[in-house]
Design an enzyme around this catalytic site. Structure first.
Site, PDB file in Angstrom:
ATOM      1  N   ASN A  12      -2.067  -2.701   2.565  1.00 27.45           N
ATOM      2  CA  ASN A  12      -2.245  -2.359   1.152  1.00 27.45           C
ATOM      3  C   ASN A  12      -1.692  -0.958   0.878  1.00 27.45           C
ATOM      4  OD1 ASN A  12      -3.354  -1.416  -1.303  1.00 27.45           O
ATOM      5  ND2 ASN A  12      -5.033  -2.880  -1.155  1.00 27.45           N
ATOM      6  N   LYS A  13      -0.573  -0.900   0.158  1.00 24.03           N
ATOM      7  CA  LYS A  13       0.097   0.396  -0.034  1.00 24.03           C
ATOM      8  C   LYS A  13      -0.732   1.335  -0.917  1.00 24.03           C
ATOM      9  CE  LYS A  13       3.211  -0.741  -3.937  1.00 24.03           C
ATOM     10  NZ  LYS A  13       2.501  -1.859  -4.518  1.00 24.03           N
TER      11      LYS A  13
ATOM     12  N   LYS B 293      -3.935   1.784  -0.745  1.00 26.44           N
ATOM     13  CA  LYS B 293      -4.872   2.496   0.132  1.00 26.44           C
ATOM     14  C   LYS B 293      -4.168   3.675   0.795  1.00 26.44           C
ATOM     15  CE  LYS B 293      -7.742  -1.516   1.444  1.00 26.44           C
ATOM     16  NZ  LYS B 293      -8.218  -2.347   2.582  1.00 26.44           N
TER      17      LYS B 293
ATOM     18  N   ASP C  38     -12.015  -1.752   5.290  1.00 30.82           N
ATOM     19  CA  ASP C  38     -12.227  -2.868   4.392  1.00 30.82           C
ATOM     20  C   ASP C  38     -13.055  -2.333   3.238  1.00 30.82           C
ATOM     21  OD1 ASP C  38     -11.605  -5.845   4.386  1.00 30.82           O
ATOM     22  OD2 ASP C  38     -13.702  -5.848   3.764  1.00 30.82           O
TER      23      ASP C  38
ATOM     24  N   PHE D 209      -5.532   0.349  -8.730  1.00 31.48           N
ATOM     25  CA  PHE D 209      -5.219  -1.016  -8.321  1.00 31.48           C
ATOM     26  C   PHE D 209      -6.497  -1.846  -8.377  1.00 31.48           C
ATOM     27  CE2 PHE D 209      -6.941  -1.489  -3.933  1.00 31.48           C
ATOM     28  CZ  PHE D 209      -7.365  -0.181  -3.713  1.00 31.48           C
ATOM     29  N   GLY D 210      -6.360  -3.120  -8.065  1.00 32.60           N
ATOM     30  CA  GLY D 210      -7.532  -4.000  -7.974  1.00 32.60           C
ATOM     31  C   GLY D 210      -8.393  -3.980  -9.234  1.00 32.60           C
TER      32      GLY D 210
ATOM     33  N   ASP E 226      -9.848  -1.471 -10.642  1.00 31.47           N
ATOM     34  CA  ASP E 226      -9.947  -0.158 -11.295  1.00 31.47           C
ATOM     35  C   ASP E 226     -10.016  -0.217 -12.828  1.00 31.47           C
ATOM     36  OD1 ASP E 226     -10.178   1.292  -8.988  1.00 31.47           O
ATOM     37  OD2 ASP E 226      -8.068   1.877  -8.883  1.00 31.47           O
TER      38      ASP E 226
ATOM     39  N   LYS F  11      -9.383  10.184  -9.435  1.00 29.56           N
ATOM     40  CA  LYS F  11     -10.041   9.103  -8.697  1.00 29.56           C
ATOM     41  C   LYS F  11     -10.319   9.551  -7.257  1.00 29.56           C
ATOM     42  CE  LYS F  11      -9.697   4.441  -6.851  1.00 29.56           C
ATOM     43  NZ  LYS F  11      -8.905   3.258  -6.533  1.00 29.56           N
TER      44      LYS F  11
ATOM     45  N   ARG G  55     -13.404   5.511  -1.217  1.00 24.92           N
ATOM     46  CA  ARG G  55     -12.435   5.641  -0.105  1.00 24.92           C
ATOM     47  C   ARG G  55     -12.347   7.093   0.371  1.00 24.92           C
ATOM     48  NH1 ARG G  55      -9.285   2.730  -2.314  1.00 24.92           N
ATOM     49  NH2 ARG G  55      -9.918   0.909  -1.142  1.00 24.92           N
TER      50      ARG G  55
HETATM   51  P1  ITT Z   1      -5.823  -4.638   4.061  1.00 20.98           P
HETATM   52  O1  ITT Z   1      -6.860  -5.661   4.479  1.00 20.98           O
HETATM   53  O2  ITT Z   1      -4.472  -4.920   4.632  1.00 20.98           O
HETATM   54  O3  ITT Z   1      -6.272  -3.233   4.294  1.00 20.98           O
HETATM   55  P2  ITT Z   1      -6.452  -5.640   1.395  1.00 20.98           P
HETATM   56  O4  ITT Z   1      -5.913  -5.378   0.020  1.00 20.98           O
HETATM   57  O5  ITT Z   1      -6.531  -7.078   1.846  1.00 20.98           O
HETATM   58  O6  ITT Z   1      -5.632  -4.760   2.446  1.00 20.98           O
HETATM   59  P3  ITT Z   1      -9.333  -5.534   1.521  1.00 20.98           P
HETATM   60  O7  ITT Z   1      -9.402  -6.791   2.296  1.00 20.98           O
HETATM   61  O8  ITT Z   1     -10.160  -4.371   1.970  1.00 20.98           O
HETATM   62  O9  ITT Z   1      -7.853  -4.970   1.448  1.00 20.98           O
HETATM   63  O10 ITT Z   1      -9.665  -5.879   0.016  1.00 20.98           O
HETATM   64  C1  ITT Z   1     -10.041  -4.878  -0.823  1.00 20.98           C
HETATM   65  C2  ITT Z   1     -10.063  -5.423  -2.246  1.00 20.98           C
HETATM   66  O11 ITT Z   1     -11.154  -4.801  -2.921  1.00 20.98           O
HETATM   67  C3  ITT Z   1      -8.801  -4.971  -2.973  1.00 20.98           C
HETATM   68  O12 ITT Z   1      -7.794  -5.954  -2.899  1.00 20.98           O
HETATM   69  C4  ITT Z   1      -9.338  -4.795  -4.389  1.00 20.98           C
HETATM   70  O13 ITT Z   1      -9.409  -6.033  -5.028  1.00 20.98           O
HETATM   71  C5  ITT Z   1     -10.756  -4.284  -4.147  1.00 20.98           C
HETATM   72  N1  ITT Z   1     -10.785  -2.810  -4.064  1.00 20.98           N
HETATM   73  C6  ITT Z   1     -11.056  -2.062  -2.962  1.00 20.98           C
HETATM   74  N2  ITT Z   1     -10.971  -0.763  -3.232  1.00 20.98           N
HETATM   75  C7  ITT Z   1     -10.631  -0.673  -4.523  1.00 20.98           C
HETATM   76  C8  ITT Z   1     -10.362   0.408  -5.374  1.00 20.98           C
HETATM   77  O14 ITT Z   1     -10.394   1.679  -4.949  1.00 20.98           O
HETATM   78  N3  ITT Z   1     -10.044   0.153  -6.639  1.00 20.98           N
HETATM   79  C9  ITT Z   1      -9.994  -1.123  -7.082  1.00 20.98           C
HETATM   80  N4  ITT Z   1     -10.196  -2.204  -6.342  1.00 20.98           N
HETATM   81  C10 ITT Z   1     -10.519  -1.987  -5.056  1.00 20.98           C
END
Ligand code: ITT
Length: 196
Positions: A9-10, A12, A68, A147-148, A150, A170, A176
């Protein structure tokens, strides 16, 4: 010193990189020749974090850290929780938000929190570090950043969503960053004692 951040996940990586002290560098999965999706078969965020870090250390031979994370809404039984990334089944963040807002229609208690668990898989050691950010789910999405989830997460004490904030804003208060601050103390102690 260089550390492998085992994530695909870029976003992160973008959130963490500015928190690194001078002289500390991150290697990506691509840098170590890994282009596969990491396994996430656990039933908790902590278990998935551990699974990703151990997988990369054992298969690729690098000490590393993984994380995670997820969004937890207690009023709807903790959803989306460990399923945050694949809540709507499509892997698309917009679809996940639509599903969450639909699920919360008529729900008055909109409190929610993000949680991140980092796992450090060093040589022979495994440690976890957790961070949490409390807030609430908005009625409609707002903002283009982040992302996600947010656009629908407004952190406690603020009047804007994470997606309406600048990256540094943020970063100042996020789950995080809080988890990474603890991990960083450990990374520095490894560097000082040159254990890895
Ligand atoms: P990796 O497993 O490769 O690290 P991933 O995107 O699959 O990447 P996760 O399994 O940890 O990561 O899923 C985390 C999800 O939770 C992410 O896709 C978002 O939907 C949500 N999420 C986590 N942190 C967030 C943030 O700071 N802001 C918004 N959404 C977040």
């Amino acid at each position: 010193m260089k550390w492998v951040f085992a994530t695909g996940n870029k976003h992160k990586v973008q959130e963490i990189r500015p928190l690194l002290p001078d002289g500390m560098e991150l290697l990506s999965l691509r840098d170590i020749g890994c282009d596969e999706d990491l396994p996430e078969t656990g039933s908790t965020i902590a278990a998935n974090s551990l699974e990703k870090a151990v997988y990369v250390r054992e298969k690729y031979g690098y000490p590393c850290f993984a994380e995670d994370s997820g969004l937890v809404v207690p009023a709807i039984d903790g959803e989306p929780g460990v399923y945050s990334a694949r809540y709507a089944g499509t892997g698309d963040a917009g679809d996940n938000i639509i599903k969450l807002l639909a699920r919360m229609r008529g729900v008055d208690d909109r409190r929610a929190y993000f949680v991140t668990v980092f796992t450090l898989a060093g040589d022979g050691s495994l440690e976890q570090f957790e961070g949490r950010a409390d807030g609430e789910i908005t009625l409609i999405p707002a903002g283009e950043g982040g992302f996600g989830y947010d656009p629908v997460f407004r952190p406690k004490g603020h009047d804007r969503t994470f997606a309406e904030m600048l990256p540094d804003e943020k970063r100042e208060i996020s789950h995080r960053s809080k988890a990474f601050a603890q991990l960083l103390i450990r990374l520095k102690s490894f560097e000082n004692s040159n254990k890895l």
